[in-house]
Design a protein around this motif. Sequence first.
Motif, PDB file in Angstrom:
ATOM      1  N   SER A  76     -44.311  46.471 -15.130  1.00 27.42           N
ATOM      2  CA  SER A  76     -44.675  46.476 -16.554  1.00 27.42           C
ATOM      3  C   SER A  76     -44.023  47.637 -17.305  1.00 27.42           C
ATOM      4  O   SER A  76     -43.943  47.613 -18.535  1.00 27.42           O
ATOM      5  CB  SER A  76     -46.194  46.532 -16.719  1.00 27.42           C
ATOM      6  OG  SER A  76     -46.719  47.702 -16.124  1.00 27.42           O
ATOM      7  N   ASP A  77     -43.573  48.664 -16.570  1.00 27.27           N
ATOM      8  CA  ASP A  77     -42.912  49.802 -17.218  1.00 27.27           C
ATOM      9  C   ASP A  77     -41.397  49.635 -17.282  1.00 27.27           C
ATOM     10  O   ASP A  77     -40.695  50.522 -17.772  1.00 27.27           O
ATOM     11  CB  ASP A  77     -43.258  51.102 -16.492  1.00 27.27           C
ATOM     12  CG  ASP A  77     -42.823  51.096 -15.033  1.00 27.27           C
ATOM     13  OD1 ASP A  77     -42.818  50.005 -14.419  1.00 27.27           O
ATOM     14  OD2 ASP A  77     -42.498  52.171 -14.492  1.00 27.27           O
ATOM     15  N   ILE A  78     -40.890  48.498 -16.798  1.00 31.45           N
ATOM     16  CA  ILE A  78     -39.446  48.235 -16.839  1.00 31.45           C
ATOM     17  C   ILE A  78     -39.160  47.325 -18.040  1.00 31.45           C
ATOM     18  O   ILE A  78     -39.680  46.213 -18.115  1.00 31.45           O
ATOM     19  CB  ILE A  78     -38.961  47.543 -15.546  1.00 31.45           C
ATOM     20  CG1 ILE A  78     -39.401  48.334 -14.308  1.00 31.45           C
ATOM     21  CG2 ILE A  78     -37.459  47.362 -15.574  1.00 31.45           C
ATOM     22  CD1 ILE A  78     -38.889  49.760 -14.262  1.00 31.45           C
ATOM     23  N   PRO A  79     -38.367  47.787 -19.003  1.00 33.29           N
ATOM     24  CA  PRO A  79     -38.146  46.985 -20.225  1.00 33.29           C
ATOM     25  C   PRO A  79     -37.624  45.582 -19.948  1.00 33.29           C
ATOM     26  O   PRO A  79     -38.116  44.603 -20.511  1.00 33.29           O
ATOM     27  CB  PRO A  79     -37.118  47.816 -21.005  1.00 33.29           C
ATOM     28  CG  PRO A  79     -37.307  49.217 -20.510  1.00 33.29           C
ATOM     29  CD  PRO A  79     -37.677  49.095 -19.068  1.00 33.29           C
ATOM     30  N   LYS A  80     -36.632  45.473 -19.077  1.00 33.22           N
ATOM     31  CA  LYS A  80     -36.060  44.169 -18.734  1.00 33.22           C
ATOM     32  C   LYS A  80     -35.702  44.147 -17.253  1.00 33.22           C
ATOM     33  O   LYS A  80     -35.236  45.148 -16.695  1.00 33.22           O
ATOM     34  CB  LYS A  80     -34.794  43.875 -19.557  1.00 33.22           C
ATOM     35  CG  LYS A  80     -35.009  43.718 -21.043  1.00 33.22           C
ATOM     36  CD  LYS A  80     -33.680  43.446 -21.759  1.00 33.22           C
ATOM     37  CE  LYS A  80     -33.857  43.359 -23.270  1.00 33.22           C
ATOM     38  NZ  LYS A  80     -32.559  43.137 -23.962  1.00 33.22           N
ATOM     39  N   LEU A  81     -35.914  42.990 -16.637  1.00 31.65           N
ATOM     40  CA  LEU A  81     -35.612  42.826 -15.217  1.00 31.65           C
ATOM     41  C   LEU A  81     -35.336  41.348 -14.947  1.00 31.65           C
ATOM     42  O   LEU A  81     -36.024  40.475 -15.478  1.00 31.65           O
ATOM     43  CB  LEU A  81     -36.794  43.294 -14.359  1.00 31.65           C
ATOM     44  CG  LEU A  81     -36.730  43.021 -12.857  1.00 31.65           C
ATOM     45  CD1 LEU A  81     -35.616  43.857 -12.203  1.00 31.65           C
ATOM     46  CD2 LEU A  81     -38.067  43.331 -12.189  1.00 31.65           C
TER      47      LEU A  81
END
Length: 321
Positions: free
Chosen positions: A136-141
């Motif tokens: 949830s803390d990764i902007p895009k994956l």
Amino acid sequence: MKSVILSHPCSMFLRLSVTCLVSAALTLQTGSGAVNSILAKSLEPKTDFNSGPIDGPEPTTPRPVAYRSVVIKGAEGRKYLSQLKSEIGEEKMAVLLKLNRLDAQHLRPGVTLVIPEQVDELSAFSPFPHRVETVSDIPKLVLVSLRVQAFGGYESGKLVRWGPVSSGKKATPTPVGLYHTNWKSKATRSSINEEWLLPWYFNLDNNRGISFHQYDLPGYPASHGCLRLLADDAAWIYGWADQWTLSTDRRRVEAYGTPVIVFGKYDYGKQAPWKHLVTDYCATSVTGSELEEAIQLDLPIIRERASVTIAKRLSNPHQGL
């Protein structure tokens, strides 16, 4: 840290054997156009680069789905195909193709289709959970499962799109591991064969030439190592994912592109997982343990690079996040 996987379509049900009341014989005349024709069509798919999370709220009560196998054959196939398209519309016909990891030109005599009892929105058939709290803390994956031949795009842990892929064939399998979207081109020529035009090209490995791009999806892994996509999915990733930022001498990566985790293993010697949906509606579901194993190894590196990338782009807002 332990992964928290929420809202998976099969997480609350026992695996069931189900059948549906669809019976037909399908057929489709296909052909190949010139390179310019392919490019003209592929560079103008209908896609929204700024689309939000798929289909609104996450489902709280997943339901089992009934499927049936149908073999494309017989003279009546064209009639049924036309009737099916008329009844469900082109958008849902596209969903049916994605479920079978096919493009339209590979709807040929002899192909076996898996057809759901009711063709819903694409998100209803996602192999990936609608939310992964761990990232949830990764902007895009982007997650790519070789086992089920599909990708899932996440924004802050929420699934925003999924689609089929055709990864490397047995002789040239796509290597698993962590990648980033590096640089892109609306169309480029293959380094293996210059006659192969690759629309919506987004490089993942600059040394080995591995990339996302549009090309044939025949319903099985068939590439030389790249991750083939349908036109609308390739265009979406092209517009949605971020490129890298290089130093002025172009020798150093100062900010990484969108992280891409390729994981799992396709069993080349067995029937494709989606063919088992007739007897097991969870056959293509990516399990929580699969995701946890795939994500945890690379998550520290992704977080470290994401922090550097965000800081770099905040210092240069013209590049965007």
